[in-house]
Design a protein around this motif. Structure first.
Motif, PDB file in Angstrom:
ATOM      1  N   LEU A 134       3.358  18.612   8.654  1.00  0.00           N
ATOM      2  CA  LEU A 134       3.820  17.269   8.304  1.00  0.00           C
ATOM      3  C   LEU A 134       2.850  16.544   7.379  1.00  0.00           C
ATOM      4  O   LEU A 134       1.647  16.487   7.640  1.00  0.00           O
ATOM      5  CB  LEU A 134       4.025  16.447   9.581  1.00  0.00           C
ATOM      6  CG  LEU A 134       4.468  14.986   9.393  1.00  0.00           C
ATOM      7  CD1 LEU A 134       5.839  14.909   8.718  1.00  0.00           C
ATOM      8  CD2 LEU A 134       4.493  14.263  10.743  1.00  0.00           C
ATOM      9  N   ALA A 135       3.406  15.967   6.323  1.00  0.00           N
ATOM     10  CA  ALA A 135       2.663  15.058   5.449  1.00  0.00           C
ATOM     11  C   ALA A 135       3.414  13.725   5.442  1.00  0.00           C
ATOM     12  O   ALA A 135       4.622  13.691   5.185  1.00  0.00           O
ATOM     13  CB  ALA A 135       2.563  15.615   4.034  1.00  0.00           C
ATOM     14  N   ILE A 136       2.712  12.647   5.743  1.00  0.00           N
ATOM     15  CA  ILE A 136       3.319  11.326   5.822  1.00  0.00           C
ATOM     16  C   ILE A 136       2.857  10.504   4.634  1.00  0.00           C
ATOM     17  O   ILE A 136       1.651  10.303   4.435  1.00  0.00           O
ATOM     18  CB  ILE A 136       2.911  10.610   7.127  1.00  0.00           C
ATOM     19  CG1 ILE A 136       3.309  11.447   8.340  1.00  0.00           C
ATOM     20  CG2 ILE A 136       3.533   9.214   7.213  1.00  0.00           C
ATOM     21  CD1 ILE A 136       2.361  11.289   9.502  1.00  0.00           C
ATOM     22  N   ILE A 137       3.790  10.055   3.821  1.00  0.00           N
ATOM     23  CA  ILE A 137       3.469   9.148   2.723  1.00  0.00           C
ATOM     24  C   ILE A 137       3.775   7.735   3.221  1.00  0.00           C
ATOM     25  O   ILE A 137       4.928   7.378   3.449  1.00  0.00           O
ATOM     26  CB  ILE A 137       4.274   9.483   1.457  1.00  0.00           C
ATOM     27  CG1 ILE A 137       3.985  10.921   1.009  1.00  0.00           C
ATOM     28  CG2 ILE A 137       3.951   8.492   0.341  1.00  0.00           C
ATOM     29  CD1 ILE A 137       4.803  11.371  -0.192  1.00  0.00           C
ATOM     30  N   GLY A 138       2.727   6.959   3.425  1.00  0.00           N
ATOM     31  CA  GLY A 138       2.876   5.662   4.064  1.00  0.00           C
ATOM     32  C   GLY A 138       2.954   4.515   3.074  1.00  0.00           C
ATOM     33  O   GLY A 138       2.660   4.652   1.881  1.00  0.00           O
ATOM     34  N   ASN A 139       3.333   3.368   3.589  1.00  0.00           N
ATOM     35  CA  ASN A 139       3.454   2.153   2.790  1.00  0.00           C
ATOM     36  C   ASN A 139       2.103   1.438   2.711  1.00  0.00           C
ATOM     37  O   ASN A 139       1.505   1.130   3.741  1.00  0.00           O
ATOM     38  CB  ASN A 139       4.502   1.233   3.430  1.00  0.00           C
ATOM     39  CG  ASN A 139       4.533  -0.140   2.797  1.00  0.00           C
ATOM     40  OD1 ASN A 139       4.365  -0.275   1.582  1.00  0.00           O
ATOM     41  ND2 ASN A 139       4.738  -1.161   3.610  1.00  0.00           N
ATOM     42  N   VAL A 140       1.649   1.154   1.489  1.00  0.00           N
ATOM     43  CA  VAL A 140       0.391   0.423   1.315  1.00  0.00           C
ATOM     44  C   VAL A 140       0.611  -0.986   0.784  1.00  0.00           C
ATOM     45  O   VAL A 140      -0.354  -1.726   0.549  1.00  0.00           O
ATOM     46  CB  VAL A 140      -0.576   1.179   0.372  1.00  0.00           C
ATOM     47  CG1 VAL A 140      -0.971   2.522   0.962  1.00  0.00           C
ATOM     48  CG2 VAL A 140       0.038   1.353  -1.026  1.00  0.00           C
ATOM     49  N   ALA A 141       1.871  -1.383   0.598  1.00  0.00           N
ATOM     50  CA  ALA A 141       2.149  -2.682  -0.019  1.00  0.00           C
ATOM     51  C   ALA A 141       2.012  -3.851   0.950  1.00  0.00           C
ATOM     52  O   ALA A 141       2.103  -5.007   0.534  1.00  0.00           O
ATOM     53  CB  ALA A 141       3.538  -2.682  -0.648  1.00  0.00           C
ATOM     54  N   ASP A 142       1.813  -3.566   2.239  1.00  0.00           N
ATOM     55  CA  ASP A 142       1.506  -4.624   3.209  1.00  0.00           C
ATOM     56  C   ASP A 142       0.015  -4.930   3.247  1.00  0.00           C
ATOM     57  O   ASP A 142      -0.421  -5.863   3.918  1.00  0.00           O
ATOM     58  CB  ASP A 142       1.934  -4.201   4.629  1.00  0.00           C
ATOM     59  CG  ASP A 142       3.438  -4.116   4.775  1.00  0.00           C
ATOM     60  OD1 ASP A 142       4.144  -4.349   3.783  1.00  0.00           O
ATOM     61  OD2 ASP A 142       3.906  -3.806   5.884  1.00  0.00           O
ATOM     62  N   ASP A 143      -0.776  -4.137   2.527  1.00  0.00           N
ATOM     63  CA  ASP A 143      -2.230  -4.291   2.552  1.00  0.00           C
ATOM     64  C   ASP A 143      -2.650  -5.661   2.013  1.00  0.00           C
ATOM     65  O   ASP A 143      -2.024  -6.198   1.092  1.00  0.00           O
ATOM     66  CB  ASP A 143      -2.893  -3.216   1.695  1.00  0.00           C
ATOM     67  CG  ASP A 143      -2.751  -1.818   2.274  1.00  0.00           C
ATOM     68  OD1 ASP A 143      -1.907  -1.634   3.160  1.00  0.00           O
ATOM     69  OD2 ASP A 143      -3.489  -0.918   1.823  1.00  0.00           O
ATOM     70  N   ALA A 144      -3.723  -6.195   2.583  1.00  0.00           N
ATOM     71  CA  ALA A 144      -4.246  -7.481   2.132  1.00  0.00           C
ATOM     72  C   ALA A 144      -5.683  -7.634   2.617  1.00  0.00           C
ATOM     73  O   ALA A 144      -6.137  -6.898   3.497  1.00  0.00           O
ATOM     74  CB  ALA A 144      -3.384  -8.630   2.646  1.00  0.00           C
ATOM     75  N   GLU A 145      -6.379  -8.593   2.044  1.00  0.00           N
ATOM     76  CA  GLU A 145      -7.751  -8.870   2.461  1.00  0.00           C
ATOM     77  C   GLU A 145      -7.774 -10.020   3.454  1.00  0.00           C
ATOM     78  O   GLU A 145      -7.172 -11.067   3.222  1.00  0.00           O
ATOM     79  CB  GLU A 145      -8.611  -9.213   1.247  1.00  0.00           C
ATOM     80  CG  GLU A 145     -10.085  -9.398   1.581  1.00  0.00           C
ATOM     81  CD  GLU A 145     -10.942  -9.657   0.362  1.00  0.00           C
ATOM     82  OE1 GLU A 145     -11.358 -10.813   0.172  1.00  0.00           O
ATOM     83  OE2 GLU A 145     -11.170  -8.699  -0.410  1.00  0.00           O
ATOM     84  N   PHE A 146      -8.457  -9.805   4.567  1.00  0.00           N
ATOM     85  CA  PHE A 146      -8.658 -10.839   5.574  1.00  0.00           C
ATOM     86  C   PHE A 146     -10.136 -10.872   5.942  1.00  0.00           C
ATOM     87  O   PHE A 146     -10.725  -9.831   6.246  1.00  0.00           O
ATOM     88  CB  PHE A 146      -7.819 -10.563   6.832  1.00  0.00           C
ATOM     89  CG  PHE A 146      -6.335 -10.680   6.602  1.00  0.00           C
ATOM     90  CD1 PHE A 146      -5.695 -11.909   6.687  1.00  0.00           C
ATOM     91  CD2 PHE A 146      -5.582  -9.556   6.288  1.00  0.00           C
ATOM     92  CE1 PHE A 146      -4.332 -12.015   6.463  1.00  0.00           C
ATOM     93  CE2 PHE A 146      -4.224  -9.652   6.062  1.00  0.00           C
ATOM     94  CZ  PHE A 146      -3.591 -10.894   6.144  1.00  0.00           C
TER      95      PHE A 146
END
Length: 321
Positions: A32-44
Motif C-alpha cells: 500500500l502507498a497512500i497519497i495524502g492531502n497536504v492542503a489542510d497544512d498550516a502554521e500554528f
C-alpha cells in the motif's frame, strides 16, 4: 494479482481516508502507498502542522484517538493551555505529544529537508509499514470563501466549526505545486488505485489540483475505484454533504459519482443508495453496491478486501457480491 502482492495506491484525506487506509494496510497481500492531502497544512505557534497526513500516520501507527478520529490517544494539552494563558489563540487543538511531531517536522523543514522525506521518516519511526506519500513538496493550502470572506480550511473547519455556508473553494499554490516523483511512480506502477471515502471537495480535489497528478491518474493503466463518503444523503463525519449543497452540487452518492466521472472507472456505494445504481452507470461508471459504513476494524478490513477483490473480477456487481 493473485500470485504476488497487489500494489494499491490510495488517495486519502481526513478520517474517512484514514479508515480506508487502515483496512488496506491490514491486508497481507497488499503493498500500500497512500497519497495524502497536504492542503489542510498550516502554521500554528511557529510550527508546521499537517493534519491529514498526521491522522493517517497516527491511525496506522495505532496512536490515534479512536473516539474523535484524530489526534493522539491518551493526550494532554498543557502546552496549549499555557499558550491560551499568555493570550495566544488556542482554537486549534494541539496536544502535547502532537506538538512533539510538529516541532520535529518544522525543524527539518527549516534545515531544508523535503517534506516527503520527513513524512516517510516519521512513518518509519512510528512503525508504519505502508508508504505515506505526499502529492507535492510545495505549499498548497485550501481556502474557503464564506460571507465574511476567504479563510483557511482550518479556520473554517475548526474555529468556525463548519457553520458558514461555503461559497467557493480555491487551492492556493496549485499553480506552482509540482507532483513528487514518489507519488507519480506509485501511480504508474499501481495494480489498483482507490479513492477513499474522503471529502471530494477539500480532501481529494487538492491532491488532483497538483500539477501532473490528475493527468498521471487518468493515464494510469490500473483500475480506479472510488468509495462514496455519502450514505443516504449524509456523511459519516465531516462537512462534505453541507459543502456540496452550499455549492449547488447534489449531496448524494450520485453527486460524488458525477465528481469522479472523468477519473474513476467504478464507484462503490452503500446498499441504502442502491436505487441510484442505474443513474450512476449512466455516467459511464461501473456501480458496485455494498455495505460501506466502517464502524470498527472488522468493517474496514472487510470493505478493503471487497474493493480489492472487485478490481480483479469481471465488471459485474453480482460477481463482487
Amino acid at each position: 494479482m493473485a500470485d504476488e502482492r497487489c500494489k494499491v495506491v490510495l488517495l486519502a484525506g481526513g478520517v474517512g481516508g484514514a479508515k480506508m487506509a487502515e483496512g488496506l494496510d491490514g491486508l497481507d497481500d497488499i503493498d500500500l502507498a497512500i497519497i495524502g492531502n497536504v492542503a489542510d497544512d498550516a502554521e500554528f505557534h511557529g510550527l508546521w502542522v499537517s493534519p491529514d497526513i498526521d491522522t493517517v500516520t497516527y491511525t496506522l501507527a495505532e496512536r490515534i484517538d479512536r473516539k474523535q478520529g484524530w489526534g493522539v490517544a491518551d493526550e494532554s494539552h498543557r502546552a496549549l493551555s499555557v499558550l491560551a494563558e499568555l493570550g495566544k489563540d488556542a482554537w486549534m487543538s494541539l496536544g502535547d505529544r502532537d506538538f512533539g511531531l510538529h516541532i520535529y517536522r518544522t525543524e527539518r523543514i527549516r534545515n531544508g529537508d523535503r517534506r516527503s522525506e520527513i513524512a516517510a521518516d516519521v512513518a518509519k519511526a512510528f512503525g508504519v509499514k505502508s508508504r505515506i506519500l505526499l502529492p507535492t513538496d510545495d505549499i498548497l493550502q485550501t481556502q474557503i470563501k464564506t460571507d465574511p470572506g476567504w479563510m483557511s480550511f482550518q479556520e473554517y473547519f475548526v474555529r468556525e466549526a463548519c457553520r458558514p455556508d461555503v461559497q467557493d473553494i480555491r487551492f492556493e499554490g496549485a499553480e506552482k505545486a509540482q507532483a513528487t516523483p514518489e507519488a507519480l511512480a506509485a501511480i504508474a506502477e499501481a495494480d489498483l488505485i482507490v479513492i477513499a471515502p474522503s471529502n471530494p471537495l477539500v480532501s481529494i480535489a487538492p491532491i488532483l489540483s497538483v500539477i501532473g497528478m490528475k493527468q498521471a491518474l487518468q493515464a494510469a493503466a490500473a483500475p480506479k475505484i472510488a468509495v462514496s463518503p455519502i450514505i443516504a444523503g449524509k456523511v459519516v463525519k465531516g462537512p462534505a454533504d453541507r459543502m456540496m449543497a452550499s455549492l449547488g452540487l447534489e449531496a448524494t452518492a450520485l453527486g460524488v459519482a458525477r465528481h469522479y466521472a472523468d477519473l474513476a472507472d467504478a464507484i462503490v456505494i452503500d446498499r441504502q443508495d442502491a436505487a441510484l445504481e442505474a443513474s450512476v452507470e449512466a455516467l459511464g461508471l461501473r456501480c458496485i453496491v455494498d455495505d460501506i459504513l466502517m464502524k470498527n476494524r472488522e468493517d474496514k478490513l472487510r470493505l478493503a478486501r471487497f474493493v480489492v477483490d472487485c478490481a480483479a473480477l469481471p465488471a459485474s456487481r453480482r460477481a463482487c457480491a
